[in-house]
Design an enzyme around this catalytic site. Sequence first.
Site, PDB file in Angstrom:
ATOM      1  N   ALA A 130       0.827  -1.210   0.000  1.00 49.12           N
ATOM      2  CA  ALA A 130       0.000   0.000   0.000  1.00 49.12           C
ATOM      3  C   ALA A 130       0.858   1.257   0.000  1.00 49.12           C
ATOM      4  O   ALA A 130       0.560   2.222  -0.705  1.00 49.12           O
ATOM      5  CB  ALA A 130      -0.938  -0.003   1.204  1.00 49.12           C
ATOM      6  N   ASP A 131       1.929   1.257   0.778  1.00 48.50           N
ATOM      7  CA  ASP A 131       2.800   2.425   0.832  1.00 48.50           C
ATOM      8  C   ASP A 131       3.408   2.735  -0.530  1.00 48.50           C
ATOM      9  O   ASP A 131       3.488   3.902  -0.932  1.00 48.50           O
ATOM     10  CB  ASP A 131       3.941   2.196   1.834  1.00 48.50           C
ATOM     11  CG  ASP A 131       3.471   2.202   3.275  1.00 48.50           C
ATOM     12  OD1 ASP A 131       2.302   2.555   3.522  1.00 48.50           O
ATOM     13  OD2 ASP A 131       4.264   1.855   4.158  1.00 48.50           O
ATOM     14  N   LEU A 132       3.842   1.695  -1.229  1.00 48.44           N
ATOM     15  CA  LEU A 132       4.573   1.898  -2.484  1.00 48.44           C
ATOM     16  C   LEU A 132       3.642   1.872  -3.694  1.00 48.44           C
ATOM     17  O   LEU A 132       3.526   2.857  -4.423  1.00 48.44           O
ATOM     18  CB  LEU A 132       5.664   0.841  -2.614  1.00 48.44           C
ATOM     19  CG  LEU A 132       6.719   0.859  -1.488  1.00 48.44           C
ATOM     20  CD1 LEU A 132       7.706  -0.279  -1.676  1.00 48.44           C
ATOM     21  CD2 LEU A 132       7.440   2.195  -1.435  1.00 48.44           C
TER      22      LEU A 132
END
Length: 245
Positions: A130-132
């Site tokens: 999700a972060d990337l």
Amino acid sequence: KIEEPTLGDYIRKNVKSTVDGNSIAFHALNRGKKSVSLNLKLQRDRNVLQKLISTADILIESFRPGVMAKLGMDPQALLKQHPSLIVCSISGYGQNGPYRLRAGHDINYLANAGLLGLSQTPAVPPAQIADLAGGALPAAMQIMAALYHREKNGGRGNIIDVSMTDCSYALAAIPHSIAKNTDIKLSNGKYVLNGGVPCYQVYPCKDGWISVGALEPKFWRTFCVNILNAKHLLSKALSVGHQCE
């Protein structure tokens, strides 16, 4: 890059440090960046940030929705002050909606986007998806689009809202579309691409594990005949349940 004055970026110290006192993870994510420590609760430090913004093409912020406004730097206001500025806000759930003020991390955004439920057994992913893929990459693409828009529209800036949950949801476009439009249950490994069929699966071996991605009949045949010497499995590529046994 703006860091808070007491600890700086938390990732500087959260894993094994390097010789300069900062973690390997920090260097991996921040190579080539210049950092400045500011306490944005102080007016003098906000003034410093305003001077930095006046020299910038893009401002990326990851506060919870509303924090920038409390600091006197609402994106709309910044755009009035700096008409060519591109402001990109990256948050867990976006700037609007019922979850907008909730805290979270990568694993929470993936769970809310339905990705963890697709696994045979929900587990912590080995990478920050999700972060990337749900945050950094969509932000980069939208920033490039905004830069192009600015170039073609007289230098006019823009405001970008990136929700890591929304963009993570898009990563599972196929299973979500199937689930929304049919009665097929895809959770817990019941989908073709999440472990529901023999031809797309991981298997334990004597010396470790093997990943099998043989969706096409020609690859499944090669795998069964040339590697397993098991022609009786040729018809089992897309079998489900007891048919796989």
